[in-house]
Enzyme design. Sequence first.
Site, short mmCIF file in Angstrom:
data_model
loop_
_atom_site.label_atom_id
_atom_site.label_comp_id
_atom_site.label_asym_id
_atom_site.label_seq_id
_atom_site.Cartn_x
_atom_site.Cartn_y
_atom_site.Cartn_z
N HIS A 25 0.86 -1.19 0.00
CA HIS A 25 0.00 0.00 0.00
C HIS A 25 0.89 1.23 0.00
CE1 HIS A 25 -3.84 2.08 1.77
NE2 HIS A 25 -3.11 2.93 1.04
N HIS A 27 1.50 4.65 -2.75
CA HIS A 27 1.12 5.34 -4.00
C HIS A 27 2.35 6.06 -4.54
CE1 HIS A 27 -3.23 5.09 -2.79
NE2 HIS A 27 -2.66 5.01 -1.61
N HIS A 204 -9.19 0.73 -1.61
CA HIS A 204 -9.26 1.45 -0.33
C HIS A 204 -10.72 1.38 0.12
CE1 HIS A 204 -5.41 2.88 -1.54
NE2 HIS A 204 -5.34 3.89 -0.69
N GLU A 207 -12.16 3.52 5.13
CA GLU A 207 -11.07 4.41 5.52
C GLU A 207 -11.73 5.64 6.15
OE1 GLU A 207 -9.14 5.67 1.98
OE2 GLU A 207 -7.64 6.90 2.99
N ASP A 285 1.97 4.13 2.77
CA ASP A 285 0.93 4.87 2.05
C ASP A 285 1.52 5.92 1.11
OD1 ASP A 285 -1.61 5.53 1.24
OD2 ASP A 285 -2.37 6.11 3.21
N ASP A 286 1.82 7.11 1.63
CA ASP A 286 2.38 8.21 0.83
C ASP A 286 3.58 8.74 1.61
OD1 ASP A 286 0.06 8.61 -1.21
OD2 ASP A 286 -0.90 8.51 0.76
N1 HPA Z 1 -6.48 7.28 0.72
C1 HPA Z 1 -7.16 7.94 -0.22
N2 HPA Z 1 -6.55 8.48 -1.26
C2 HPA Z 1 -5.24 8.38 -1.37
C3 HPA Z 1 -4.50 7.71 -0.42
C4 HPA Z 1 -5.15 7.11 0.66
O1 HPA Z 1 -4.56 6.41 1.50
N3 HPA Z 1 -3.20 7.82 -0.81
C5 HPA Z 1 -3.18 8.49 -1.97
N4 HPA Z 1 -4.42 8.85 -2.31
ZN ZN Z 2 -3.58 4.77 0.24
#
Ligand code: HPA
Ligand code: ZN
Length: 350
Positions: A25, A27, A204, A207, A285-286
């Site tokens: 996970h 991006h 996703h 969340e 994640d990011d």
């Molecule tokens: N959630 C929603 N959008 C996103 C995410 C995430 O974890 N990372 C990059 N875009």
């Molecule tokens: Zn994500």
Amino acid sequence: MTTSSADISPNYQEYLRRLPKVELHCHVEGTLRPATVVELATKHGVALPTTDVDEVYRYSTIYEFLEIYQRVNSTVIDREDFARIAYETLEDGVKLGNLKYREMFFNPTLHTARGIPMATVIDGLIDGSKAAEHDFGVRCAFIADVYRQDPPEVARQMVEEVLAHRRPELIGLGMDAAEAPDPPEKFVEAYRVAKAAGLRLTSHCAEDGPASNVTTCLDLLGCQRLDHGYHILEDPAVVARCRDEGISFTVCPTSTAVVYGWPDLTTHPITKMIDAGLQVMLNSDDPTMFHTDIGTEYVRFCGQNNYSPALVRRLVLQGVEASWLADVEKATMRRAFEAEIDKLDRELLG
Ligand code: HPA
Ligand code: ZN
């Protein structure tokens, strides 16, 4: 957010950082080094609100986050730019967290909507991942993500275009961006096309949407694993189902601590998902956008929760299990991970 792990020994911090890792996970658009954003903006004459690398990534909601996500990625234009960002994030994963294998998301329409050809995006990302594999031994496959704020027809066309540029490294379809306003059933058609073509499926969900989105993703979209999933805790029947079916969740401590307001990692929903017997594995994640990396996620989350080496080993191996590698490759990776962790046990936990 509490970011220090001063309460655990330096040896255990090093142990957590050096564990071999799989990440499922992450991006690519959320991994750009701030200095790279500034360089690419200069290269292409793109105006940024700030060229102070420390100020590029600042926000506190998913909506602010997505705005900056789009803006920084407007600097990524040429095939070499896509190769560069893939290469740099894999290098960061290896150097900061002993990353061995990643299945990495990208948002095709974030790029095609601003006129970048799909082939430039896909071929560039694969160029970068191959170069990183050559230089650092890390492997990477890719998952194309639906951007939830796109219309359903745009998402379906995206899948068809991705399939027209299919490469062996492109293995799955996912879905991201803001969940609350755009529920998963909106994209049933895009998922149907991807499934028919043999892509693996994730999304996703739960969340910042309800637990029922988990059920929709499994039953209507056909997802084989899920990203995030925290609001599942609001429905014990869905928790029991996912536990019994062994559904894997790719969870992200730091990013969700920031944008969903769970700053204390010792009470983060992830801890309750683990306690409930759900299969989770940790991710960044990011990473650059949230000032973290895959090594730091393990140090922070496992350190602050005082997780034992046995539990941490289980989380690491769950990454291998939840991946979409072939069974024989998983078995090989599991053996290699066990051997490397045994060695770290002797060296640092003796
Ligand atoms: N959630 C929603 N959008 C996103 C995410 C995430 O974890 N990372 C990059 N875009
Ligand atoms: Zn994500």
